[in-house]
Each structure stands twice: as C-alpha cells, then as structure tokens.
Design a protein around this motif. Structure first.
Motif, PDB file in Angstrom:
ATOM      1  N   ASN A 133       0.827  -1.201   0.000  1.00  0.00           N
ATOM      2  CA  ASN A 133       0.000   0.000   0.000  1.00  0.00           C
ATOM      3  C   ASN A 133       0.866   1.259   0.000  1.00  0.00           C
ATOM      4  OD1 ASN A 133      -2.458   1.540   0.216  1.00  0.00           O
ATOM      5  ND2 ASN A 133      -1.920   1.860   2.354  1.00  0.00           N
ATOM      6  N   GLN A 134       1.930   1.264   0.803  1.00  0.00           N
ATOM      7  CA  GLN A 134       2.820   2.430   0.813  1.00  0.00           C
ATOM      8  C   GLN A 134       3.495   2.621  -0.539  1.00  0.00           C
ATOM      9  OE1 GLN A 134       5.606   2.971   3.928  1.00  0.00           O
ATOM     10  NE2 GLN A 134       4.053   3.015   5.516  1.00  0.00           N
ATOM     11  N   ILE A 135       3.929   1.524  -1.147  1.00  0.00           N
ATOM     12  CA  ILE A 135       4.540   1.606  -2.481  1.00  0.00           C
ATOM     13  C   ILE A 135       3.507   2.126  -3.482  1.00  0.00           C
ATOM     14  CG2 ILE A 135       5.505   0.249  -4.385  1.00  0.00           C
ATOM     15  CD1 ILE A 135       7.522   0.264  -2.224  1.00  0.00           C
ATOM     16  N   ASP A 136       2.290   1.595  -3.411  1.00  0.00           N
ATOM     17  CA  ASP A 136       1.229   1.999  -4.336  1.00  0.00           C
ATOM     18  C   ASP A 136       0.933   3.496  -4.228  1.00  0.00           C
ATOM     19  OD1 ASP A 136      -0.710   1.289  -6.349  1.00  0.00           O
ATOM     20  OD2 ASP A 136      -2.264   1.527  -4.826  1.00  0.00           O
ATOM     21  N   ARG A 137       0.839   3.994  -2.996  1.00  0.00           N
ATOM     22  CA  ARG A 137       0.592   5.437  -2.813  1.00  0.00           C
ATOM     23  C   ARG A 137       1.737   6.270  -3.352  1.00  0.00           C
ATOM     24  NH1 ARG A 137      -1.270   5.744   3.298  1.00  0.00           N
ATOM     25  NH2 ARG A 137       0.766   4.816   3.340  1.00  0.00           N
ATOM     26  N   ALA A 138       2.979   5.825  -3.091  1.00  0.00           N
ATOM     27  CA  ALA A 138       4.153   6.567  -3.574  1.00  0.00           C
ATOM     28  C   ALA A 138       4.223   6.583  -5.099  1.00  0.00           C
ATOM     29  CB  ALA A 138       5.428   5.956  -3.004  1.00  0.00           C
ATOM     30  N   LEU A 139       3.704   5.514  -5.713  1.00  0.00           N
ATOM     31  CA  LEU A 139       3.723   5.407  -7.181  1.00  0.00           C
ATOM     32  C   LEU A 139       2.383   5.800  -7.798  1.00  0.00           C
ATOM     33  CD1 LEU A 139       5.745   2.078  -7.645  1.00  0.00           C
ATOM     34  CD2 LEU A 139       6.579   4.438  -7.633  1.00  0.00           C
ATOM     35  N   HIS A 140       1.588   6.554  -7.040  1.00  0.00           N
ATOM     36  CA  HIS A 140       0.323   7.127  -7.530  1.00  0.00           C
ATOM     37  C   HIS A 140      -0.639   6.074  -8.089  1.00  0.00           C
ATOM     38  CE1 HIS A 140       2.382  10.904  -6.922  1.00  0.00           C
ATOM     39  NE2 HIS A 140       3.357  10.473  -7.699  1.00  0.00           N
ATOM     40  N   GLY A 141      -0.755   4.952  -7.371  1.00  0.00           N
ATOM     41  CA  GLY A 141      -1.745   3.932  -7.737  1.00  0.00           C
ATOM     42  C   GLY A 141      -1.285   2.920  -8.772  1.00  0.00           C
ATOM     43  N   THR A 142       0.005   2.875  -9.050  1.00  0.00           N
ATOM     44  CA  THR A 142       0.516   1.970 -10.087  1.00  0.00           C
ATOM     45  C   THR A 142       0.232   0.504  -9.782  1.00  0.00           C
ATOM     46  OG1 THR A 142       2.249   3.516 -10.725  1.00  0.00           O
ATOM     47  CG2 THR A 142       2.602   1.214 -11.303  1.00  0.00           C
ATOM     48  N   LEU A 143       0.421   0.071  -8.528  1.00  0.00           N
ATOM     49  CA  LEU A 143       0.182  -1.343  -8.216  1.00  0.00           C
ATOM     50  C   LEU A 143      -1.284  -1.706  -8.405  1.00  0.00           C
ATOM     51  CD1 LEU A 143       2.405  -1.984  -5.061  1.00  0.00           C
ATOM     52  CD2 LEU A 143       3.005  -2.066  -7.486  1.00  0.00           C
TER      53      LEU A 143
END
Length: 196
Positions: free
Chosen positions: A50-60
C-alpha cells in the motif's frame, strides 16, 4: 532502517540476518521485497504494498486491474530501478495469493524465491517485507511463520552455486506484524538450528 534498531540474528554462509521495522520508502538497500495479496475486501494493496502503491500514484492497483500483476501465489514482478521517493535500488513484488491464512505454509517458498533473486542479482543488502500486510499475524502462527521464512532463505543460501564465492549480504526481515519480539526470537532460533 526504520523506527526500531535492527536486531542482529546471526550469519550463515556470508549472509548476515537482521530483524527490524523497515521503512518501505526510506530504506536504502539493493533489493526491497514486498508481498501483495491477490485481493482483499476492497481489492487494493495492503501494508508495504500500500505504501509503495501510494508513492507510485496507484501503479500497483492499476497493474492488478490490468491483470499484469494480480498477486497470485508466487507471481513475481521486478523493477530493476525504482522511481523516487523509493530509495531501494530494485523492487521485487511477490504474489501472496488470496488466503492470508495460508501464509505460514507458503512463506518458505516465497522467501526462498526472494533470496534466490537477491543472490542472482548480487545484492549486498535486501529488505524483506513479505509478512507486512494490514492484517496482524494470529498469535499462534507467529513462530511458525518466522521459522518457515528462515528455513526458506537458508534453503536458497545453502543451494546457491556461487562458483566458490560466498555471498556477502545483509538480509533484513520486517517484524512489524504480530508480536515483533516473538517473531525475532523465532527467526533467531530457526537460524541456529542445523540444516535439514
């Protein structure tokens, strides 16, 4: 490495194992390993993903929606370089399947896969966040999960054909879910057990 100081667990064949609460975006390692469940109540990444997804603006989330990376058990996706604000050099996503209750039984293979990848890459430092999701590990599964993770990485280390060159790596296990002290203790005990 995070909010708590890393605890040294021991060394095996050139790999120094540590336990810590890992800062997903701020950890400066060669390889960051993050687990992503296939789905949850709202079909979004949880925990470290979730933290990665937020940092990547929803990419995951978009990768999942596009069925490019769904998070099925054992599925992997590697970004050989990461965009800011992620400080890790490379990111490995590993699918955790759709049943968090199956984690203690599958985590050994997932961590073995992550270690094999780190060894092939020649990573000098790896942070493993496979157990960090928004769901706490049930108390009765903390030790089993930790033992299976350690057995998985040790299997990969023991089976590594480094052409007579031992790897030199720091491997950090994230211990935020469940009881962190019990998880670190169980990891340390599993590392001290003879292989086999």
């Amino acid at each position: 490495m995070g909010d708590i100081e890393a605890r040294s667990l021991g060394t095996r064949k050139g790999v120094s194992f540590k336990a810590a609460k890992i800062d997903v975006l701020g950890c400066d390692v060669d390889l960051l390993v993050v687990g992503m469940f296939e789905r949850d109540g709202i079909n979004r990444p949880t925990g470290g993903a979730n933290q990665i997804d937020r940092a990547l603006h929803g990419t995951l989330g978009r990768l999942r929606e596009g069925r490019i990376f769904k998070g099925t058990m054992g599925e992997t996706l590697i970004l050989s370089s990461t965009p800011a604000p992620i400080k890790a050099n490379s990111l490995m996503l590993i699918g955790m399947g759709d049943d968090p209750g199956a984690l203690p039984h599958s985590i050994g293979e997932l961590t073995a896969n992550a270690m094999q990848t780190a060894l092939r890459m020649g990573a000098r430092s790896t942070a493993c966040l496979l157990t960090w999701s928004e769901r706490e590990l049930p108390s009765n599964l903390v030790e089993l999960t930790a033992e299976m993770m350690m057995k998985g990485v040790l299997r990969a280390v023991e089976g590594h054909d480094g052409h007579d060159r031992q790897p030199e790596m720091e491997w950090f296990f994230d211990i935020r879910n469940g009881d962190a002290a019990r998880m670190a203790d169980a990891l340390e005990r599993a590392l001290g057990k003879p292989s086999g």
